[in-house]
Design a protein around this motif. Structure first.
Motif, PDB file in Angstrom:
ATOM      1  N   LEU A 215       0.829  -1.248  -0.200  1.00 50.29           N
ATOM      2  CA  LEU A 215      -0.236  -0.377  -0.225  1.00 50.29           C
ATOM      3  C   LEU A 215       1.379   0.895   0.099  1.00 50.29           C
ATOM      4  CD1 LEU A 215      -3.118  -0.328   2.245  1.00 50.29           C
ATOM      5  CD2 LEU A 215      -2.802   0.525  -0.452  1.00 50.29           C
ATOM      6  N   ILE A 216       2.056   0.788   0.684  1.00 55.65           N
ATOM      7  CA  ILE A 216       2.437   2.450   1.225  1.00 55.65           C
ATOM      8  C   ILE A 216       3.685   1.946   0.046  1.00 55.65           C
ATOM      9  CG2 ILE A 216       4.632   1.639   2.304  1.00 55.65           C
ATOM     10  CD1 ILE A 216       4.278   3.874   3.808  1.00 55.65           C
ATOM     11  N   ALA A 217       4.470   1.140  -0.601  1.00 58.32           N
ATOM     12  CA  ALA A 217       5.452   1.501  -2.062  1.00 58.32           C
ATOM     13  C   ALA A 217       4.965   2.426  -3.133  1.00 58.32           C
ATOM     14  CB  ALA A 217       5.085   0.521  -2.703  1.00 58.32           C
ATOM     15  N   THR A 218       5.516   3.459  -3.598  1.00 57.13           N
ATOM     16  CA  THR A 218       5.021   4.619  -4.388  1.00 57.13           C
ATOM     17  C   THR A 218       6.102   4.017  -5.757  1.00 57.13           C
ATOM     18  OG1 THR A 218       7.502   5.639  -3.807  1.00 57.13           O
ATOM     19  CG2 THR A 218       5.067   6.092  -2.595  1.00 57.13           C
ATOM     20  N   LYS A 221       9.761  -0.989  -7.853  1.00 54.68           N
ATOM     21  CA  LYS A 221      11.058  -0.928  -7.771  1.00 54.68           C
ATOM     22  C   LYS A 221      11.043  -1.866  -6.608  1.00 54.68           C
ATOM     23  CE  LYS A 221      15.500  -0.263  -7.234  1.00 54.68           C
ATOM     24  NZ  LYS A 221      16.526   1.747  -7.637  1.00 54.68           N
ATOM     25  N   ASP A 222      10.614   0.066  -5.580  1.00 57.21           N
ATOM     26  CA  ASP A 222      10.030  -0.503  -3.785  1.00 57.21           C
ATOM     27  C   ASP A 222       9.272  -1.757  -3.296  1.00 57.21           C
ATOM     28  OD1 ASP A 222      11.584   1.587  -3.511  1.00 57.21           O
ATOM     29  OD2 ASP A 222       9.649   2.710  -3.206  1.00 57.21           O
ATOM     30  N   ALA A 223       8.288  -1.861  -4.452  1.00 62.18           N
ATOM     31  CA  ALA A 223       7.317  -3.294  -4.553  1.00 62.18           C
ATOM     32  C   ALA A 223       7.942  -4.386  -4.331  1.00 62.18           C
ATOM     33  CB  ALA A 223       5.972  -2.963  -5.393  1.00 62.18           C
ATOM     34  N   LEU A 224       8.433  -4.575  -5.685  1.00 65.33           N
ATOM     35  CA  LEU A 224       9.761  -5.775  -6.095  1.00 65.33           C
ATOM     36  C   LEU A 224      10.316  -6.009  -5.121  1.00 65.33           C
ATOM     37  CD1 LEU A 224      10.510  -7.814  -8.503  1.00 65.33           C
ATOM     38  CD2 LEU A 224      11.844  -6.048  -9.360  1.00 65.33           C
ATOM     39  N   LYS A 225      11.192  -5.393  -4.033  1.00 62.24           N
ATOM     40  CA  LYS A 225      12.499  -5.654  -3.162  1.00 62.24           C
ATOM     41  C   LYS A 225      10.777  -6.393  -2.073  1.00 62.24           C
ATOM     42  CE  LYS A 225      14.826  -2.758  -2.131  1.00 62.24           C
ATOM     43  NZ  LYS A 225      16.224  -1.058  -1.371  1.00 62.24           N
ATOM     44  N   ASN A 268       2.211   1.522   8.539  1.00 62.83           N
ATOM     45  CA  ASN A 268       1.570   2.758   7.438  1.00 62.83           C
ATOM     46  C   ASN A 268       1.066   3.959   7.368  1.00 62.83           C
ATOM     47  OD1 ASN A 268       2.512   0.387   5.397  1.00 62.83           O
ATOM     48  ND2 ASN A 268       0.120  -0.801   4.979  1.00 62.83           N
ATOM     49  N   ILE A 269       0.715   4.085   8.790  1.00 62.58           N
ATOM     50  CA  ILE A 269      -0.453   5.454   9.101  1.00 62.58           C
ATOM     51  C   ILE A 269       0.851   5.965   9.470  1.00 62.58           C
ATOM     52  CG2 ILE A 269      -1.787   6.169  10.915  1.00 62.58           C
ATOM     53  CD1 ILE A 269      -3.335   3.666  11.176  1.00 62.58           C
ATOM     54  N   PHE A 270       1.789   6.712  10.142  1.00 57.72           N
ATOM     55  CA  PHE A 270       3.046   6.897  10.717  1.00 57.72           C
ATOM     56  C   PHE A 270       4.228   7.177   9.918  1.00 57.72           C
ATOM     57  CE2 PHE A 270       0.715   5.093  13.922  1.00 57.72           C
ATOM     58  CZ  PHE A 270       0.158   6.265  14.904  1.00 57.72           C
ATOM     59  N   VAL A 271       4.600   6.191   8.725  1.00 61.07           N
ATOM     60  CA  VAL A 271       5.713   6.151   7.903  1.00 61.07           C
ATOM     61  C   VAL A 271       5.193   6.507   6.076  1.00 61.07           C
ATOM     62  CG1 VAL A 271       7.811   4.942   6.637  1.00 61.07           C
ATOM     63  CG2 VAL A 271       6.614   4.629   9.040  1.00 61.07           C
ATOM     64  N   LYS A 272       5.870   7.820   5.863  1.00 57.38           N
ATOM     65  CA  LYS A 272       5.527   7.876   4.488  1.00 57.38           C
ATOM     66  C   LYS A 272       6.522   7.405   3.471  1.00 57.38           C
ATOM     67  CE  LYS A 272       3.912  12.337   5.693  1.00 57.38           C
ATOM     68  NZ  LYS A 272       2.947  13.142   5.499  1.00 57.38           N
ATOM     69  N   LYS A 273       7.662   6.933   4.140  1.00 58.80           N
ATOM     70  CA  LYS A 273       8.681   6.063   3.023  1.00 58.80           C
ATOM     71  C   LYS A 273       8.755   4.598   3.621  1.00 58.80           C
ATOM     72  CE  LYS A 273      11.021  10.467   2.398  1.00 58.80           C
ATOM     73  NZ  LYS A 273      12.465  11.174   1.664  1.00 58.80           N
ATOM     74  N   VAL A 274       9.555   4.168   2.326  1.00 60.26           N
ATOM     75  CA  VAL A 274       9.337   2.497   2.472  1.00 60.26           C
ATOM     76  C   VAL A 274      11.198   1.930   2.030  1.00 60.26           C
ATOM     77  CG1 VAL A 274       6.902   2.369   1.832  1.00 60.26           C
ATOM     78  CG2 VAL A 274       8.417   2.090  -0.071  1.00 60.26           C
ATOM     79  N   LYS A 275      12.214   3.065   2.190  1.00 64.69           N
ATOM     80  CA  LYS A 275      13.177   2.756   1.473  1.00 64.69           C
ATOM     81  C   LYS A 275      14.070   0.788   2.507  1.00 64.69           C
ATOM     82  CE  LYS A 275      17.525   4.424   1.857  1.00 64.69           C
ATOM     83  NZ  LYS A 275      18.641   5.574   2.444  1.00 64.69           N
ATOM     84  N   TRP A 276      13.488   1.390   3.830  1.00 63.80           N
ATOM     85  CA  TRP A 276      13.546  -0.462   4.273  1.00 63.80           C
ATOM     86  C   TRP A 276      12.608  -1.279   5.110  1.00 63.80           C
ATOM     87  CZ3 TRP A 276      18.815   0.032   3.957  1.00 63.80           C
ATOM     88  CH2 TRP A 276      19.331   1.386   4.418  1.00 63.80           C
ATOM     89  N   ARG A 342      -3.166   9.515  -0.005  1.00 63.71           N
ATOM     90  CA  ARG A 342      -2.332   9.602   1.241  1.00 63.71           C
ATOM     91  C   ARG A 342      -3.544   9.026   2.908  1.00 63.71           C
ATOM     92  NH1 ARG A 342       1.939   6.913   4.270  1.00 63.71           N
ATOM     93  NH2 ARG A 342       0.967   8.582   6.296  1.00 63.71           N
ATOM     94  N   LYS A 343      -4.930  10.193   2.293  1.00 57.43           N
ATOM     95  CA  LYS A 343      -6.097   9.403   3.400  1.00 57.43           C
ATOM     96  C   LYS A 343      -6.455   8.298   2.762  1.00 57.43           C
ATOM     97  CE  LYS A 343      -6.930  14.377   3.693  1.00 57.43           C
ATOM     98  NZ  LYS A 343      -7.457  15.787   3.037  1.00 57.43           N
ATOM     99  N   MET A 344      -6.658   7.697   1.510  1.00 57.49           N
ATOM    100  CA  MET A 344      -7.414   6.176   1.792  1.00 57.49           C
ATOM    101  C   MET A 344      -6.223   5.454   1.943  1.00 57.49           C
ATOM    102  SD  MET A 344      -7.561   3.787  -0.529  1.00 57.49           S
ATOM    103  CE  MET A 344      -6.465   4.077  -2.138  1.00 57.49           C
ATOM    104  N   MET A 345      -4.888   5.749   2.196  1.00 54.96           N
ATOM    105  CA  MET A 345      -4.151   4.126   2.468  1.00 54.96           C
ATOM    106  C   MET A 345      -4.425   4.809   4.390  1.00 54.96           C
ATOM    107  SD  MET A 345      -1.243   3.863   3.855  1.00 54.96           S
ATOM    108  CE  MET A 345       0.030   5.216   3.238  1.00 54.96           C
ATOM    109  N   VAL A 346      -4.709   5.771   4.140  1.00 55.54           N
ATOM    110  CA  VAL A 346      -4.083   5.912   6.524  1.00 55.54           C
ATOM    111  C   VAL A 346      -5.926   5.014   6.618  1.00 55.54           C
ATOM    112  CG1 VAL A 346      -4.219   7.111   8.107  1.00 55.54           C
ATOM    113  CG2 VAL A 346      -2.879   7.928   6.429  1.00 55.54           C
ATOM    114  N   SER A 347      -7.030   5.197   5.546  1.00 57.05           N
ATOM    115  CA  SER A 347      -8.313   4.468   6.105  1.00 57.05           C
ATOM    116  C   SER A 347      -7.999   3.067   6.306  1.00 57.05           C
ATOM    117  CB  SER A 347      -9.052   5.684   5.492  1.00 57.05           C
ATOM    118  OG  SER A 347      -9.379   6.756   5.692  1.00 57.05           O
ATOM    119  N   THR A 348      -7.352   2.811   5.199  1.00 62.49           N
ATOM    120  CA  THR A 348      -7.219   1.250   4.487  1.00 62.49           C
ATOM    121  C   THR A 348      -6.642   0.613   5.115  1.00 62.49           C
ATOM    122  OG1 THR A 348      -7.715   2.301   2.519  1.00 62.49           O
ATOM    123  CG2 THR A 348      -6.828  -0.115   2.824  1.00 62.49           C
ATOM    124  N   SER A 349      -5.560   1.454   6.132  1.00 63.80           N
ATOM    125  CA  SER A 349      -4.304   0.149   7.051  1.00 63.80           C
ATOM    126  C   SER A 349      -5.037   0.439   8.470  1.00 63.80           C
ATOM    127  CB  SER A 349      -3.640   1.865   6.915  1.00 63.80           C
ATOM    128  OG  SER A 349      -2.308   1.709   5.811  1.00 63.80           O
TER     129      SER A 349
END
Length: 365
Positions: A215-218, A221-225, A268-276, A342-349
Motif C-alpha cells: 500500500l505504501i510503495a510508491t 521497484k520498491d514493491a518488487l524488493k 503505514n499510518i505514521f511512515v511515508k517512505k519504505v526505503k527499509w 495518502r488519506k485513503m491509504m491511512v484509512s485502509t490501514s
C-alpha cells in the motif's frame, strides 16, 4: 471524486470479507489425508477429513455427533457408502470402524478415523474408491500415502482422481525389491503446485499482509524488493518447518502472523517512505513461512521425493502471489497519482489493523 469513492467502497468490502472469515480459514488449504498401511491380508487406514468439508453434510456440531454413540452411526453409514476397497478384483473388503475422534492437525481441526479392511489372502493389489465429501465440496483433496514394508507410494485424491489402483511389489513386506516402482511423480508434483496456489489464494491473512506491505510503495521497484524479500524469507522457514528440522507451536505462529499485519498497518499510518521496509518484510516473512508449512507438514511429505514436493508447493505459493500482485500493483500505482491517495491509504490501514487485531484476539483465546 467518483473514482475515490469506488476505490474506498471496494477496499472496505474487501476487508469486511476478510474480517468475516473465521480463523480456521486463514490457511484454507485442504489438508485431509488417507494413510494406508498394508500388512499381509490387512489394510489399516488412517483417514483424516477437515471439519469444514464435513459441515455441509453433517452440520457444524461435529463434536457432539462424533461423541454420541447413536448419532455417530450416521457418520459410519456415510463412510460405508462412500469408501470402498476392492482387493485383487474380488468382492469389496468389509470396512470396520475401529475409532473416530475429533483431532487437531497443526492449525486444522477435523475428524480422524481409524479403519480396518481384511482380505481372505495376502493383498497384492487393490482398488481404492474414495467417493466421500465430493458431492458437497467438489474441491476436496486428500493426500494418499500407501505403506507396505519398505515400500512407499503417494498420490493425491481429488474429484478427478478418486478411483485409484495400487499395485504392490512382489515379496512385500518381507523381501522388498531394491528398485521399487514410483508413484506418478509428475502428477503428484503438479498437485502440490496447485495446492500451493490454493493455499495463498485462500490464505486470507497472508493476502492482507501483502496488501498492507505494498500500500505504501510508491514505485514498482520498491514493491518488487518487498515481495522478493518476503519470498526468500518464507521459503527458508517453509523448508525447515515442513521437513521437521524446526518445530513450532501453530498457536503462537498464527498469533504472530496476525501481529505482523497489525504492525505493518500501524507503520503505514505514521511512515511515508519504505526505503527499509524490505528488511522488515524479510523478518516477518520468516514467521509467515512457518504458517505456510504448518498444515503441509502434518500430511507428511513423500519420503521418496520430499524436496521436489516441497519445491513445487512453494512455487505454487509464489505463482499465486504473483497473480495477485500483477492485478493489484498496477491498480495501486495508478491510484497513487491522485492527491487523496495518502488519506485513503491511512484509512485502509486502519481497517486492516482492525481486522488483524480481531484475528489476534481470536487466536489468543
Amino acid at each position: 471524486m467518483k473514482m475515490r469513492s469506488l476505490l474506498t467502497m471496494f477496499i472496505i468490502m474487501f476487508l469486511l470479507f476478510f474480517g468475516a472469515t473465521t480463523t480456521s480459514l486463514a490457511h484454507s488449504i485442504d489438508m485431509s489425508y488417507s494413510d494406508l498401511n498394508i500388512e499381509g491380508n490387512e489394510i489399516l487406514y488412517d483417514l483424516f477429513i477437515e471439519q469444514k468439508d464435513l459441515f455441509p453434510h453433517f452440520g457444524t456440531d461435529l463434536d457432539n455427533l462424533v461423541n454420541d454413540e447413536l448419532a455417530s452411526q450416521k457418520i459410519e453409514a456415510y463412510l460405508q457408502k462412500g469408501l470402498r476397497i476392492d482387493a485383487d478384483s474380488k468382492q469389496p473388503l468389509k470396512l470396520e470402524l475401529v475409532s473416530m475422534n475429533m483431532a487437531q492437525k497443526g492449525v486444522v481441526r477435523g475428524v480422524e478415523f481409524q479403519l480396518r479392511f481384511i482380505a481372505d489372502e495376502e493383498i497384492k493389489q487393490f482398488n481404492l474408491h474414495y467417493h466421500l465429501v465430493f458431492d458437497d465440496v467438489p474441491t476436496h483433496t486428500s493426500v494418499l500415502m500407501v505403506h507396505a514394508g519398505d515400500y512407499f507410494q503417494q498420490d493425491m485424491i481429488d474429484n478427478t482422481n478418486k478411483d485409484i489402483l495400487i499395485n504392490l511389489p512382489k515379496g512385500l513386506p518381507k523381501d522388498p525389491p531394491k528398485d521399487l516402482p514410483k508413484a506418478k511423480i509428475g502428477a503428484v508434483l503438479w498437485k502440490y503446485f496447485k495446492l500451493g496456489i490454493v493455499h495463498i489464494l485462500t490464505g486470507y491473512d497472508h493476502l492482507l499482509f501483502l496488501l498492507s506491505l505494498v500500500l505504501i510503495a510508491t514505485r514498482f521497484k520498491d514493491a518488487l524488493k518487498i515481495v522478493t524479500a518476503f519470498t526468500i524469507a518464507h521459503s527458508v522457514t517453509l523448508f525447515f518447518v515442513a521437513t521437521g528440522r524446526i518445530h513450532v507451536i501453530p498457536y503462537w505462529v498464527e498469533s504472530l502472523i496476525a501481529l505482523t499485519i497489525c504492525y505493518v498497518a500501524v507503520e503505514n499510518i505514521f511512515v511515508k517512505k519504505v526505503k527499509w521496509r524490505w528488511i522488515l518484510t524479510a523478518l516477518f516473512g520468516l514467521i509467515h513461512g512457518m504458517g505456510f508449512a504448518g498444515a503441509l507438514a502434518e500430511t507428511g511429505l513423500p519420503k521418496s521425493n520430499q524436496l521436489g514436493s516441497l519445491l513445487t508447493f512453494n512455487l505454487g505459493v509464489e505463482a499465486g502471489q504473483l497473480m495477485i500482485l500483477c492485478l493489484l500493483l498496477p491498480f495501486l500505482l495508478l491510484m497513487k497519482r491522485f492527491p487523496w491517495y495518502r488519506k485513503m491509504m491511512v484509512s485502509t490501514s486502519c481497517l486492516i489493523f482492525a481486522v488483524a487485531f480481531y484475528w489476534l484476539v481470536q487466536r489468543l483465546q
